[in-house]
Design a protein around this motif. Structure first.
Motif, PDB file in Angstrom:
ATOM      1  N   GLU A  59     -12.149 -62.475 -42.067  1.00 27.92           N
ATOM      2  CA  GLU A  59     -12.568 -61.710 -42.795  1.00 27.92           C
ATOM      3  C   GLU A  59     -13.498 -60.324 -42.423  1.00 27.92           C
ATOM      4  O   GLU A  59     -13.389 -59.217 -42.507  1.00 27.92           O
ATOM      5  N   LEU A  75     -10.907 -58.245 -40.740  1.00 23.84           N
ATOM      6  CA  LEU A  75     -10.089 -57.320 -41.560  1.00 23.84           C
ATOM      7  C   LEU A  75     -10.861 -56.341 -42.047  1.00 23.84           C
ATOM      8  O   LEU A  75     -10.584 -55.152 -42.224  1.00 23.84           O
ATOM      9  N   ARG A  76     -12.424 -56.547 -42.393  1.00 23.95           N
ATOM     10  CA  ARG A  76     -13.249 -55.340 -42.699  1.00 23.95           C
ATOM     11  C   ARG A  76     -13.291 -54.265 -41.637  1.00 23.95           C
ATOM     12  O   ARG A  76     -13.317 -53.119 -41.901  1.00 23.95           O
ATOM     13  N   VAL A  78     -12.431 -68.293 -41.019  1.00 22.13           N
ATOM     14  CA  VAL A  78     -12.120 -67.546 -42.163  1.00 22.13           C
ATOM     15  C   VAL A  78     -13.091 -66.507 -42.428  1.00 22.13           C
ATOM     16  O   VAL A  78     -12.893 -65.292 -42.539  1.00 22.13           O
ATOM     17  N   ARG A  79     -14.262 -66.728 -41.878  1.00 23.07           N
ATOM     18  CA  ARG A  79     -15.492 -65.597 -41.903  1.00 23.07           C
ATOM     19  C   ARG A  79     -14.821 -64.721 -40.713  1.00 23.07           C
ATOM     20  O   ARG A  79     -15.387 -63.402 -41.075  1.00 23.07           O
TER      21      ARG A  79
END
Length: 176
Positions: A71, A74-75, A67-68
């Protein structure tokens, strides 16, 4: 003691039936408890299989790490999209052209203005005026949809069209 039991003898059948009923009730409760225990053992065995195949804490940590990473990606994608959007604003998106009849004695729409502007309204407008004796072509810089030089009605209309995409409806203008 014999006397104490003799008092109960007339009720022996009732006591036996009551004991039998209680025994049957205990048997039903025991079967239900065994059934529930068997279901719990099956669930525990499945859980045990999962934990033997992969440690649940490790699975949880791996999921958190995944998940990290997602993320972070995504950033990065959002930042890249913002950069591309900014770059796109500084590119000529849709040039616009307007043809018109600059002089009454010339019978065709041979004069034109072309706007080449970016999303911020910066660029150039190029105009060519066609006459019988000569033709003149010139360009004017455009900054934020306007120019430090005087713009004609046609040049303003073609700049607006390039900025907003919708052609300005109007009649053919005459420049004299």
């Amino acid at each position: 003691m014999a006397m104490g039991l003799s008092i109960l003898q007339p009720y022996a059948l009732d006591i036996a039936l009551g004991s039998g009923f209680v025994s049957i009730l205990c048997l039903i409760v025991a079967v239900a408890a065994l059934s529930r225990s068997a279901r719990l053992k099956r669930k525990f065995a499945r859980l045990k299989e999962i934990t033997s195949a992969a440690d649940l804490e490790m699975v949880f940590e791996d999921t958190k790490d995944a998940v990290r990473k997602l993320e972070a990606k995504l950033r990065e994608a959002e930042e890249r999209l913002r950069e591309l959007d900014e770059a796109l604003q500084s590119k000529v998106s849709t040039p616009a052209i307007l043809r018109y009849n600059a002089f009454a004695e010339v019978g065709s729409d041979l004069s034109y203005s072309v706007a080449l502007v970016d999303g911020k309204g910066d660029g150039v407008v190029i105009t060519s005026i066609y006459g019988r004796e000569d033709s003149v072509t010139y360009g004017k810089p455009v900054q934020r949809g306007d120019s430090p030089y005087m713009l004609t009605e046609e040049e303003r209309a073609v700049i607006e069209e390039a900025l907003h995409g919708a052609p300005q409806t109007r009649s053919t203008a005459q420049i004299s």
